[in-house]
Design a protein around this motif. Structure first.
Motif, PDB file in Angstrom:
ATOM      1  N   MET A  77      45.866  45.167  39.825  1.00  0.00           N
ATOM      2  CA  MET A  77      45.423  43.935  39.154  1.00  0.00           C
ATOM      3  C   MET A  77      45.287  42.791  40.145  1.00  0.00           C
ATOM      4  O   MET A  77      44.359  41.994  40.055  1.00  0.00           O
ATOM      5  N   SER A  78      46.226  42.729  41.073  1.00  0.00           N
ATOM      6  CA  SER A  78      46.165  41.681  42.083  1.00  0.00           C
ATOM      7  C   SER A  78      44.895  41.837  42.924  1.00  0.00           C
ATOM      8  O   SER A  78      44.143  40.882  43.143  1.00  0.00           O
ATOM      9  N   LYS A  79      44.640  43.058  43.353  1.00  0.00           N
ATOM     10  CA  LYS A  79      43.456  43.360  44.176  1.00  0.00           C
ATOM     11  C   LYS A  79      42.167  42.987  43.458  1.00  0.00           C
ATOM     12  O   LYS A  79      41.287  42.342  44.007  1.00  0.00           O
ATOM     13  N   ARG A  80      42.066  43.420  42.214  1.00  0.00           N
ATOM     14  CA  ARG A  80      40.822  43.235  41.462  1.00  0.00           C
ATOM     15  C   ARG A  80      40.600  41.798  40.991  1.00  0.00           C
ATOM     16  O   ARG A  80      39.510  41.456  40.535  1.00  0.00           O
ATOM     17  N   SER A  81      41.673  40.974  41.050  1.00  0.00           N
ATOM     18  CA  SER A  81      41.537  39.587  40.587  1.00  0.00           C
ATOM     19  C   SER A  81      41.607  38.606  41.751  1.00  0.00           C
ATOM     20  O   SER A  81      41.757  37.401  41.528  1.00  0.00           O
ATOM     21  N   GLY A  82      41.533  39.109  42.962  1.00  0.00           N
ATOM     22  CA  GLY A  82      41.662  38.234  44.128  1.00  0.00           C
ATOM     23  C   GLY A  82      43.016  37.522  44.146  1.00  0.00           C
ATOM     24  O   GLY A  82      43.112  36.347  44.488  1.00  0.00           O
TER      25      GLY A  82
END
Ligand code: TK8
Length: 338
Positions: free
Chosen positions: A57-62
């Protein structure tokens, strides 16, 4: 200097909408604090998948989705967390589908014994239209069902005696999940089924409030049940899914972009979790043996006797309002076997 500060402040305020307008899609993703509760330990297969999901989630939401996992039922038992999600006090969780029966009764169908022969069948049914339909049924109840993870095939442990035939279960106080299908099933086998939240299970085993329990080998390992249970019987009596849930109240407030990040992260976590759990499961039996558990497998003949013995449980389930969902899942399983 003060003037300068004011001026830069003013400039920032004037520029902000312009900057935002040029990055319209990024603006649809806000900083989100997501409290994600789960029942097992951080080092369990469940804990590893929670960590994976947080990173995804962190990766995909910057970096904007800040998901924090709370393990060991520190936010409450499965049922308490479900209610916190419904009320909007907590954003997400993972738990057993079996504990959802108080909210959507049809989830009890997964708990009928010896339904799936293997993980492949379970994947096909859970990820197909049948599983999807049950997820959707949660929407009216304040929950969003995102994906199924694998808890796994359940096996029996107890502190009294090796179980090599059904009769050996006689009189054993066996903790089961808070679900009528489990209570019915184990009472038929002659055990004394005691419904209890997972969060209370270790202590109940340790103090002798119950003699035994049933869970996948990965959980028997990660929850250290081998410290308080001598006998493990490989019975694979039920394939147990986990379900990743979000609060509908919270989910409805997300933008389309945010929902997409959440949904895609959840699907990625499902692939990770199933593979990881299956790999771990293959190691667990050896681990438990090394820890001193006495392990036996139920013979095919004994498993047939068990199947025969619980047939009336299916009729009871159908008679008590489950006829349609039972027919549907049986059709889905038949299709998966082709
Ligand atoms: C963890 C439970 C657990 C389940 C149980 O919160 O209760 O026995 O198998 O995985 O959901």
């Amino acid at each position: 200097f003060r003037k300068l500060l004011l001026a830069t402040g003013l400039a920032a305020a004037l520029l902000a909408p312009v900057a935002a307008a040029t990055t319209a899609s990024a603006q649809e993703v806000k900083t989100r604090i997501i409290r994600f509760g789960y029942g097992l330990s951080e080092s369990s297969n469940q804990g590893r998948a929670v960590k994976f999901l947080a990173e995804e989630m962190s990766k995909r939401s910057g970096g904007k989705f800040k998901m924090k996992g709370f393990g060991d039922a520190s936010l409450g038992s499965d049922i308490q967390m479900q209610n916190a999600l419904i009320g909007g006090a907590q954003e997400m969780m993972v738990g057993s589908t079996a504990t959802l029966v108080g909210i959507v009764k049809d989830f009890g169908v997964y708990d009928l014994p010896f339904l799936f022969n293997n993980e492949k069948e379970a994947d096909a049914v859970l990820d197909g239209p049948f599983g999807e339909k049950l997820l959707k049924a949660l929407n009216d109840k304040g929950l969003v069902g995102l994906v199924y993870w694998e808890n796994g095939f359940r096996n029996l442990t107890n502190s009294k005696r090796p179980i090599t035939k059904i009769e050996d279960m006689g009189g054993i106080k066996l903790r089961v999940m808070q679900n009528p299908v489990y209570i019915d099933m184990f009472n038929r086998f002659g055990a004394n089924a005691v419904p209890l939240a997972f969060s209370e299970l270790f202590t109940a085993l340790e103090t002798g409030t119950v003699d035994g329990q049933e869970n996948p080998v990965t959980t028997i390992q990660s929850s250290k049940f081998y410290e308080v249970q001598k006998y493990l019987t490989i019975s694979r009596h039920v394939y147990s899914p986990w379900i990743v849930l979000a609060s509908k109240r919270w989910y409805d407030g997300l933008s389309a972009d945010e929902k997409k990040i959440l949904n895609e992260s959840a699907v990625a976590s499902r692939e990770f979790e199933r593979k990881d759990s299956r790999d771990a499961s293959a190691q667990s039996v050896a681990y438990l043996k090394e820890k001193g558990m006495q392990i036996n497998e139920l013979s095919p003949a004994e498993l047939d006797r068990m199947r025969e013995m619980v047939k009336p449980a299916f009729d009871k389930y159908a008679a008590e309002g489950g006829a349609d969902v039972l027919k549907d899942i049986q059709a889905a399983i038949a299709a998966a076997r082709k």
